[in-house]
Design a protein around this motif. Sequence first.
Motif, PDB file in Angstrom:
ATOM      1  N   ASN A 146       1.296  -1.334   0.140  1.00 59.51           N
ATOM      2  CA  ASN A 146       0.069  -0.330  -0.073  1.00 59.51           C
ATOM      3  C   ASN A 146       1.001   1.233   0.096  1.00 59.51           C
ATOM      4  O   ASN A 146       2.185   1.504   1.308  1.00 59.51           O
ATOM      5  CB  ASN A 146      -0.866  -0.443   1.419  1.00 59.51           C
ATOM      6  CG  ASN A 146      -2.644  -0.937   1.132  1.00 59.51           C
ATOM      7  OD1 ASN A 146      -1.810  -1.965   0.669  1.00 59.51           O
ATOM      8  ND2 ASN A 146      -2.978  -0.538   1.873  1.00 59.51           N
ATOM      9  N   VAL A 147       0.945   2.141  -0.930  1.00 55.26           N
ATOM     10  CA  VAL A 147       0.859   3.623  -0.841  1.00 55.26           C
ATOM     11  C   VAL A 147       0.500   4.344  -1.205  1.00 55.26           C
ATOM     12  O   VAL A 147      -0.763   4.404  -2.378  1.00 55.26           O
ATOM     13  CB  VAL A 147       2.153   3.637  -2.100  1.00 55.26           C
ATOM     14  CG1 VAL A 147       2.757   5.129  -2.510  1.00 55.26           C
ATOM     15  CG2 VAL A 147       2.704   2.039  -2.422  1.00 55.26           C
ATOM     16  N   GLY A 148       0.319   5.744  -0.150  1.00 57.19           N
ATOM     17  CA  GLY A 148      -0.275   6.384  -0.204  1.00 57.19           C
ATOM     18  C   GLY A 148       0.598   8.273   0.313  1.00 57.19           C
ATOM     19  O   GLY A 148       0.013   8.643  -0.895  1.00 57.19           O
ATOM     20  N   THR A 149       0.319   7.691   1.161  1.00 52.75           N
ATOM     21  CA  THR A 149       1.351   9.771   1.887  1.00 52.75           C
ATOM     22  C   THR A 149       2.190   9.974   0.368  1.00 52.75           C
ATOM     23  O   THR A 149       2.292  11.225   0.036  1.00 52.75           O
ATOM     24  CB  THR A 149       2.046   9.272   2.680  1.00 52.75           C
ATOM     25  OG1 THR A 149       0.909   8.372   3.637  1.00 52.75           O
ATOM     26  CG2 THR A 149       2.706  10.334   3.279  1.00 52.75           C
ATOM     27  N   ARG A 150       3.175   9.324  -0.408  1.00 53.71           N
ATOM     28  CA  ARG A 150       4.092   9.497  -1.099  1.00 53.71           C
ATOM     29  C   ARG A 150       3.570  10.059  -2.420  1.00 53.71           C
ATOM     30  O   ARG A 150       4.506  11.224  -3.089  1.00 53.71           O
ATOM     31  CB  ARG A 150       4.543   8.581  -1.569  1.00 53.71           C
ATOM     32  CG  ARG A 150       5.790   8.842  -2.901  1.00 53.71           C
ATOM     33  CD  ARG A 150       6.874   7.656  -2.539  1.00 53.71           C
ATOM     34  NE  ARG A 150       7.908   7.846  -1.942  1.00 53.71           N
ATOM     35  CZ  ARG A 150       8.617   8.026  -1.509  1.00 53.71           C
ATOM     36  NH1 ARG A 150       9.806   8.991  -2.531  1.00 53.71           N
ATOM     37  NH2 ARG A 150       9.845   7.678  -0.521  1.00 53.71           N
ATOM     38  N   LEU A 151       2.486   9.167  -2.803  1.00 52.61           N
ATOM     39  CA  LEU A 151       1.651  10.177  -4.121  1.00 52.61           C
ATOM     40  C   LEU A 151       0.962  11.628  -3.790  1.00 52.61           C
ATOM     41  O   LEU A 151       1.201  12.271  -4.940  1.00 52.61           O
ATOM     42  CB  LEU A 151       0.732   9.353  -3.338  1.00 52.61           C
ATOM     43  CG  LEU A 151       1.571   6.869  -4.616  1.00 52.61           C
ATOM     44  CD1 LEU A 151      -0.144   6.840  -5.538  1.00 52.61           C
ATOM     45  CD2 LEU A 151       1.685   7.923  -5.447  1.00 52.61           C
ATOM     46  N   LYS A 152       0.521  11.684  -2.943  1.00 54.75           N
ATOM     47  CA  LYS A 152       0.340  13.080  -1.628  1.00 54.75           C
ATOM     48  C   LYS A 152       1.064  13.913  -1.945  1.00 54.75           C
ATOM     49  O   LYS A 152       0.504  15.284  -2.191  1.00 54.75           O
ATOM     50  CB  LYS A 152      -1.431  12.872  -0.899  1.00 54.75           C
ATOM     51  CG  LYS A 152      -2.512  12.073  -1.206  1.00 54.75           C
ATOM     52  CD  LYS A 152      -3.184  11.290   0.497  1.00 54.75           C
ATOM     53  CE  LYS A 152      -4.257  11.209  -0.371  1.00 54.75           C
ATOM     54  NZ  LYS A 152      -4.982  11.319   1.419  1.00 54.75           N
ATOM     55  N   ARG A 153       2.024  13.829  -1.850  1.00 49.91           N
ATOM     56  CA  ARG A 153       3.142  15.007  -1.142  1.00 49.91           C
ATOM     57  C   ARG A 153       3.968  15.340  -3.251  1.00 49.91           C
ATOM     58  O   ARG A 153       3.738  16.670  -3.401  1.00 49.91           O
ATOM     59  CB  ARG A 153       4.068  14.452  -0.455  1.00 49.91           C
ATOM     60  CG  ARG A 153       4.096  13.798   0.802  1.00 49.91           C
ATOM     61  CD  ARG A 153       5.321  13.377   1.808  1.00 49.91           C
ATOM     62  NE  ARG A 153       6.404  14.453   1.533  1.00 49.91           N
ATOM     63  CZ  ARG A 153       5.954  15.763   2.590  1.00 49.91           C
ATOM     64  NH1 ARG A 153       4.833  15.599   3.571  1.00 49.91           N
ATOM     65  NH2 ARG A 153       6.408  16.125   2.760  1.00 49.91           N
ATOM     66  N   VAL A 154       3.808  14.149  -3.462  1.00 46.32           N
ATOM     67  CA  VAL A 154       4.259  14.760  -4.786  1.00 46.32           C
ATOM     68  C   VAL A 154       3.090  15.277  -5.833  1.00 46.32           C
ATOM     69  O   VAL A 154       2.552  16.258  -6.816  1.00 46.32           O
ATOM     70  CB  VAL A 154       4.375  12.966  -6.011  1.00 46.32           C
ATOM     71  CG1 VAL A 154       4.144  13.117  -7.194  1.00 46.32           C
ATOM     72  CG2 VAL A 154       5.466  12.428  -5.719  1.00 46.32           C
ATOM     73  N   TYR A 155       1.615  14.787  -5.255  1.00 44.11           N
ATOM     74  CA  TYR A 155       0.312  15.636  -6.086  1.00 44.11           C
ATOM     75  C   TYR A 155       0.219  17.154  -5.412  1.00 44.11           C
ATOM     76  O   TYR A 155       0.562  18.018  -6.310  1.00 44.11           O
ATOM     77  CB  TYR A 155      -0.928  15.070  -5.688  1.00 44.11           C
ATOM     78  CG  TYR A 155      -2.149  15.301  -6.486  1.00 44.11           C
ATOM     79  CD1 TYR A 155      -2.628  14.964  -8.283  1.00 44.11           C
ATOM     80  CD2 TYR A 155      -2.727  16.662  -5.616  1.00 44.11           C
ATOM     81  CE1 TYR A 155      -3.746  15.510  -8.728  1.00 44.11           C
ATOM     82  CE2 TYR A 155      -4.078  16.332  -6.079  1.00 44.11           C
ATOM     83  CZ  TYR A 155      -4.425  16.642  -7.611  1.00 44.11           C
ATOM     84  OH  TYR A 155      -5.260  16.897  -8.414  1.00 44.11           O
TER      85      TYR A 155
END
Length: 298
Positions: A235-244
């Motif tokens: 599961n990956v979430g945090t990293r994607l929101k930071r990139v976004y």
Amino acid sequence: MTLVALPELLEHARERRFAVGYFEAWDLYSLEAVLAAAEAEESPLILGIGGLSANHGWLRSHGIEIYGAACEALARRTNLPTAILFNEADSFEEAAAGLRAGYNAVMMHTQGWPWERLVADTKALVHAAHGLGVAVEGEVGALSEMRDGVLDDSGGRMTGVGEAVAFVEATGVDCLAVAVGNVHFVHDDHTPTIDTQRIRDIGAAVSVPLVLHGGSGTPADQMRAAIEAGIAKVNVGTRLKRVYGAALDAAVRAGGSDANLLHGSRRADDVCVRAAEAVTSEVRRMIRVFGSNGRAAA
Ligand SMILES: [Zn+2]
């Protein structure tokens, strides 16, 4: 559309020693960004949203159904093997709301629950879900969390082999999330140490595929070792929101004069399209780390 049961998707991955990423989305743009990345990498796909940071009042005001329908519609765009997950519902009731809403897998966030409630509610969810052809991801143990850049391990507890066996047998879950040194909400502010021997020991003792939450901050070498040891979903979430967020800030600053093009046009000028492109690049990179690239058909 090729909807595939999550356990089948993960069993396939486990046998071939790769992992399927669950790249958690939060809106239509991010759902499409994840889909685009999987298409580009020819990877199996798990579309979905989660409740861990969400406003539960919003989710229960048909938010669960809105995104379930969106995921189903998006799945029709692709021939990739695809599962649809409602992740980390806060209760049996909330997870149950996902059972007729388009998802073919659901999970409850159960960390900190007493054993009796954990087993009883998970077992009830499995019973209700399986009757409708929906899979259930269960969880034993508790992840530590990053809070404002500081590791909070007060609630963390590693998954024990014995309790994993007892939990899977008692509940009939289809896959099992484990706490093996992984951390929620982490990105580059902390480097977790994954206990790969513990993954091996749990994997040898239970029959279902294993899941690693908190995949945002685990370095590539540790991730490969965890997958080699038996992790079949990350599961990956945090990293994607930071990139976004960073890409969205840049796109808004770069601006433009036509608000109709900047917001919601779905054209190249759309600031959310530009932010989503950054998410797609990051998801593609992580798909290659997980080794699911080129695995859509094999
Ligand atoms: Zn999680």
